[in-house]
Design an enzyme around this catalytic site. Structure first.
Site, PDB file in Angstrom:
ATOM      1  N   LEU A 217       0.811  -1.219   0.000  1.00  0.00           N
ATOM      2  CA  LEU A 217       0.000   0.000   0.000  1.00  0.00           C
ATOM      3  C   LEU A 217       0.843   1.268   0.000  1.00  0.00           C
ATOM      4  O   LEU A 217       0.369   2.331   0.400  1.00  0.00           O
ATOM      5  CB  LEU A 217      -0.924  -0.003   1.228  1.00  0.00           C
ATOM      6  CG  LEU A 217      -1.815  -1.228   1.404  1.00  0.00           C
ATOM      7  CD1 LEU A 217      -2.558  -1.159   2.737  1.00  0.00           C
ATOM      8  CD2 LEU A 217      -2.806  -1.350   0.253  1.00  0.00           C
ATOM      9  N   GLY A 221       1.685   1.250   4.098  1.00  0.00           N
ATOM     10  CA  GLY A 221       2.160  -0.020   4.620  1.00  0.00           C
ATOM     11  C   GLY A 221       1.791  -1.196   3.737  1.00  0.00           C
ATOM     12  O   GLY A 221       1.806  -1.100   2.504  1.00  0.00           O
ATOM     13  N   ASP A 242      13.324   8.232  -3.696  1.00  0.00           N
ATOM     14  CA  ASP A 242      12.984   7.567  -4.957  1.00  0.00           C
ATOM     15  C   ASP A 242      12.316   6.240  -4.618  1.00  0.00           C
ATOM     16  O   ASP A 242      12.936   5.355  -4.035  1.00  0.00           O
ATOM     17  CB  ASP A 242      14.253   7.350  -5.775  1.00  0.00           C
ATOM     18  CG  ASP A 242      14.006   6.704  -7.134  1.00  0.00           C
ATOM     19  OD1 ASP A 242      12.856   6.343  -7.426  1.00  0.00           O
ATOM     20  OD2 ASP A 242      14.978   6.559  -7.899  1.00  0.00           O
ATOM     21  N   ASP A 248      10.178  -4.039  -5.465  1.00  0.00           N
ATOM     22  CA  ASP A 248      11.061  -5.165  -5.760  1.00  0.00           C
ATOM     23  C   ASP A 248      11.844  -5.586  -4.526  1.00  0.00           C
ATOM     24  O   ASP A 248      11.992  -6.779  -4.242  1.00  0.00           O
ATOM     25  CB  ASP A 248      12.011  -4.791  -6.900  1.00  0.00           C
ATOM     26  CG  ASP A 248      11.283  -4.559  -8.211  1.00  0.00           C
ATOM     27  OD1 ASP A 248      10.241  -5.203  -8.421  1.00  0.00           O
ATOM     28  OD2 ASP A 248      11.739  -3.736  -9.014  1.00  0.00           O
TER      29      ASP A 248
END
Length: 298
Positions: A217, A221, A242, A248
């Protein structure tokens, strides 16, 4: 034995820093010089897992070109085994990453060699996929490749269904842990994004995976959903630079914790901490933390 086999994409990222992301039809001047970096969701997750100390092998494809040489050298230097990365008669994948100083990003991908990869290329890799403790997948390769990798995997199967597209129910039924964001979750079900955590949890349970769903989210979280429970794992509070590689890193760290025997909510907390380190510095692959960096945030 290999801890994690990652089946997925390898890209060269061209990152363009901006003051603001462009609207449709708008041209925006860069805030600084562009930079070249290793990327692709598959390669990002492989490097993130390797930096956490896992034995990682990458399955994918790059072109027979200088970009392919450069990418293979880059991830091999991080400890990722590249023997199962094929050389394709297509250009190495490219991603144009537009990113602002506050961490917002937009990414356009030219798949190239990634979409050349086909299910038949996995047949010689049956032993590698079958013996891995975990197989980690995304959707920047063809859907048939994802399905075949899931079929061949005998360890933990973790699917990050990004970018968003439907997944065959038979493939979903073999997934042990599904890690979508809100939009990807809705795309899997073919419905609008639900409002509230109860709606997200109900939708997650409707998908038919054989294990938990962890819905990322962003700054809110992650929502961990099992058949009978749900937990909201809060995001770590950091100054974001960033957010490109956060998802990932989250997926790699989640698999890492699960291989250590962590419960799914504990694994999500570890993954959230790892992702929080990632967003504090620029880049995707380059921003993935090492284990000591995550441990010190606890």
């Amino acid at each position: 034995m290999t801890d994690i086999v990652v089946v997925g994409s390898l890209n060269v990222d061209v990152v363009v820093p901006l003051h603001e992301l462009p609207a449709p039809g708008q041209t925006v001047l860069g805030a600084a010089d562009h930079r070249r970096a290793g990327g692709g969701k598959g390669a990002n997750q492989a490097v993130a897992a390797a930096r956490l100390g896992r034995r990682v092998a990458m399955v994918g494809a790059v072109g027979i070109d200088a970009d392919g040489d450069w990418l293979l050298g880059l991830i091999a230097a991080e400890g990722v085994v590249t023997d199962a990365v094929l050389r394709a008669p297509r250009p190495t994948g490219q991603a144009i990453v537009l990113v602002t100083a506050d961490g917002d990003s937009t990414i356009a991908v030219s798949s190239g060699a990634n979409m050349w990869l086909a299910p038949e290329h996995l047949a010689p890799l049956r032993d590698l996929l079958g013996s891995a403790r975990a197989v980690l997948l995304q959707q920047e390769v063809d859907a048939t490749v994802v399905a075949e990798a899931v079929r061949l995997a005998e360890g933990l199967v973790v699917l990050n269904p990004a970018p968003a597209r439907p997944v065959d129910p038979a493939t979903l039924a073999r997934v042990d842990v599904l890690v979508p964001n809100r939009g990807e979750l809705a795309a899997l079900a073919g419905v609008p994004v639900p409002v509230g955590t109860d709606g997200l949890a109900a939708l997650a349970r409707s998908l038919g995976t054989r294990g938990p769903v962890v819905v990322t989210l962003g700054g809110d979280g992650a929502l961990v959903v099992t058949t009978d429970r749900q937990w909201l794992v809060p995001a770590e509070q950091v100054d974001a630079v960033d957010a490109t590689g956060a998802g990932d890193t989250f997926c790699a760290a989640l698999a890492d914790a699960l291989l250590d025997g962590a419960a799914i909510d504990e694994a999500a907390r570890w993954a959230s901490r790892a992702a929080a380190v990632t967003v504090t510095r620029p880049g995707a692959m380059a921003a993935a933390p090492r284990r000591a960096e995550v441990s010190t945030t606890a």
